[in-house]
Design an enzyme around this catalytic site. Structure first.
Site, PDB file in Angstrom:
ATOM      1  N   ASP A  25      -9.413  -3.524  -1.304  1.00 19.05           N
ATOM      2  CA  ASP A  25      -8.094  -4.006  -0.902  1.00 19.05           C
ATOM      3  C   ASP A  25      -7.227  -4.130  -2.152  1.00 19.05           C
ATOM      4  O   ASP A  25      -7.580  -4.845  -3.078  1.00 19.05           O
ATOM      5  CB  ASP A  25      -8.242  -5.374  -0.216  1.00 19.05           C
ATOM      6  CG  ASP A  25      -6.894  -5.970   0.146  1.00 19.05           C
ATOM      7  OD1 ASP A  25      -6.144  -5.316   0.884  1.00 19.05           O
ATOM      8  OD2 ASP A  25      -6.596  -7.092  -0.328  1.00 19.05           O
ATOM      9  N   GLU A  35      -7.062   1.353   2.046  1.00 17.31           N
ATOM     10  CA  GLU A  35      -5.914   1.437   2.943  1.00 17.31           C
ATOM     11  C   GLU A  35      -5.146   2.733   2.690  1.00 17.31           C
ATOM     12  O   GLU A  35      -5.000   3.148   1.550  1.00 17.31           O
ATOM     13  CB  GLU A  35      -4.952   0.274   2.681  1.00 17.31           C
ATOM     14  CG  GLU A  35      -5.565  -1.090   2.879  1.00 17.31           C
ATOM     15  CD  GLU A  35      -5.005  -2.073   1.872  1.00 17.31           C
ATOM     16  OE1 GLU A  35      -4.184  -2.918   2.263  1.00 17.31           O
ATOM     17  OE2 GLU A  35      -5.399  -2.007   0.697  1.00 17.31           O
ATOM     18  N   ASP A  76      -7.691 -11.957   0.332  1.00 15.90           N
ATOM     19  CA  ASP A  76      -8.000 -10.603  -0.134  1.00 15.90           C
ATOM     20  C   ASP A  76      -9.446 -10.221   0.202  1.00 15.90           C
ATOM     21  O   ASP A  76      -9.735  -9.076   0.546  1.00 15.90           O
ATOM     22  CB  ASP A  76      -7.780 -10.485  -1.648  1.00 15.90           C
ATOM     23  CG  ASP A  76      -6.299 -10.628  -2.016  1.00 15.90           C
ATOM     24  OD1 ASP A  76      -5.448 -10.307  -1.164  1.00 15.90           O
ATOM     25  OD2 ASP A  76      -6.010 -11.064  -3.154  1.00 15.90           O
TER      26      ASP A  76
END
Ligand SMILES: [Zn+2]
Length: 447
Positions: free
Chosen positions: A231, A332, A412
């Site tokens: 992340d 992502e 996170d």
């Protein structure tokens, strides 16, 4: 098969350590060097003699002589050793002597076809050549400090030791290290590396121990079912989670570093612009070109700084994935995000992801991009997805607080764990359907 194994074989490398000057030891090494040089040339001559003998033997008897029948030795080098033992290099330790003879005989054998064709002549060894020292001859390797090690080298035969008034042929030497060779010696001491047959040679009046060592590079087993989620974020550039260990978490880098650097540079940029505003024409110097150059240089500096950081962080992340045996890294997909102002930040993340991707692929790790939507809003513990009303489930930047199961965790880390899930996009889609149905159901009863 989900398991993937990187095949790695044993490697041999060499490294040199200077043998610290000591008058007596250097004299002794010089003597051995000289004796070995004579020995190798003598062994070559004997090989040649044996070859001539076997040719005339075969002409006479129709077959080559059997060295074992004639001399009791299968190895011609063994026989030559026996012949030479009586007269040559008697003071040299047997292993060095025998290895030197074998080297000379093997070389002669190898060269013979070319010698016969007249392409090359018989090898002659030089006075300043190196001499062999077997792994077994190097013992008692001890670290004195990072620059100095000591060791015992078996160099002299019993006879050679006696001649020099020494108790035995084990010679204590001091080894000087440089260029990271101390790291290799440390690994030899710890047993991580194995000592191999080495050499002693002279370069520009200094004797060196040319250490050969073998090692097996770390075996890496990558499992495609083990997924690492990465992340990317503002405070922490990258947070790691995995799908097979609910306690695993890693924070990579510090976002403040980049922010501080940027602020510093921007402040400097401002000062330059201010000085431009206030400076009279005379003090500006070479005009606009020079000043623009200075500003360009500053932007370049920021970019370089970010690039270096991204290289370091990506390397750390991929090494971490290898260590954990992750065959897959999921991140992502940021290509959909194009809101104004976030573009530059996104670009930095994009670069980090790019670096992670190519470094991962070098290690045989697959990289999968996932839709980032709801990866921060999903509770990794119960699966509930938060829609709207961010103040409740995200009370601050660092915290995720599930409104369904009351689970509290670093935001996170929660996101990284969601990103690490196999088929996360589908899981989110299904969960949203369930929640929608549920809320419709609730609505019906409310009405
Ligand atoms: Zn929950």
């Amino acid at each position: 098969m989900a398991k993937k194994e990187n095949k790695i074989k044993t490697m041999t490398k060499t490294m040199r350590c200077e043998i610290k000057y000591n008058k007596e030891i250097y004299k002794l090494l010089g003597d051995i060097q000289y004796e070995v040089y004579l020995l190798k040339n003598k062994a070559t001559t004997l090989s040649y003699d044996w070859q001539n003998f076997s040719f005339s033997y075969s002409e006479r008897f129709g077959q080559y002589p059997n060295s074992k029948e004639l001399t009791g030795q299968v190895w011609i080098s063994g026989d030559i050793n026996n012949v030479l033992k009586e007269e040559h290099a008697k003071s040299v330790y047997s292993m060095t002597r025998e290895t030197a003879v074998k080297e000379a005989v093997d070389k002669f054998k190898n060269d013979t076809p070319e010698i016969m064709k007249g392409n090359i002549s018989i090898a002659r060894y030089k006075r300043d050549g190196s001499f062999p020292i077997r792994a077994k001859q190097i013992t008692n390797l001890i670290k004195q400090n990072s620059k100095l090690y000591t060791s015992k080298l078996a160099l002299l035969s019993r006879e050679g030791a006696k001649e020099r008034g020494l108790k035995n042929g084990q010679i204590d030497v001091e080894l000087k290290t440089g260029n990271g060779s101390n790291v290799i010696l440390d690994r030899l001491i710890s047993g991580e590396y194995k000592l191999s047959d080495s050499k002693i040679g002279k370069v520009k009046n200094k004797f060196y121990l040319l250490v050969a060592y073998t090692f097996t590079p770390e075996k890496v087993e990558l499992d495609e079912n083990k997924v690492m989620g990465v992340d990317v974020g503002v405070n922490v550039p990258a947070t790691l989670g995995v799908n097979f260990d609910k306690y695993y978490r890693q924070f990579v880098g510090n976002g403040k570093e980049i922010a501080d650097f940027e602020n510093q540079v921007v402040a400097r940029k401002k000062r330059i612009q201010e000085s431009r505003k206030w400076a009279g024409k005379g003090s500006v110097g070479h005009g606009i070109k020079t000043r623009t150059k200075a500003v360009d240089k500053i932007s370049g500096k920021i970019a370089n700084f970010k690039q270096t950081k991204n290289h370091n962080w990506s390397r750390y992340i991929v090494d971490e994935a290898v260590k954990m045996g992750c065959g897959v890294i999921q991140m992502e997909d940021l290509s959909g995000i194009s809101e104004e102002n976030t573009f530059l930040k996104t670009w930095t993340y994009y670069q980090l992801q790019q670096y992670i991707t190519y470094k991962a692929e070098e290690k045989g790790i697959k990289v999968i991009k996932v839709d980032p939507k709801y990866t921060s809003a999903r509770c990794n513990k119960c699966g509930h997805i938060h829609i709207g009303n961010k103040d409740n489930w995200r009370p601050n930047q660092e915290t995720f607080h599930c409104q369904n199961c009351n689970h509290k965790v670093n935001a996170d880390v929660n996101a990284a764990r969601n990103i690490a899930m196999k088929d996360i996009e589908n899981i989110i889609k299904q969960q949203l359907k369930v929640q929608e149905k549920h809320s419709k159901h609730a609505m019906k009863y409310l009405v």
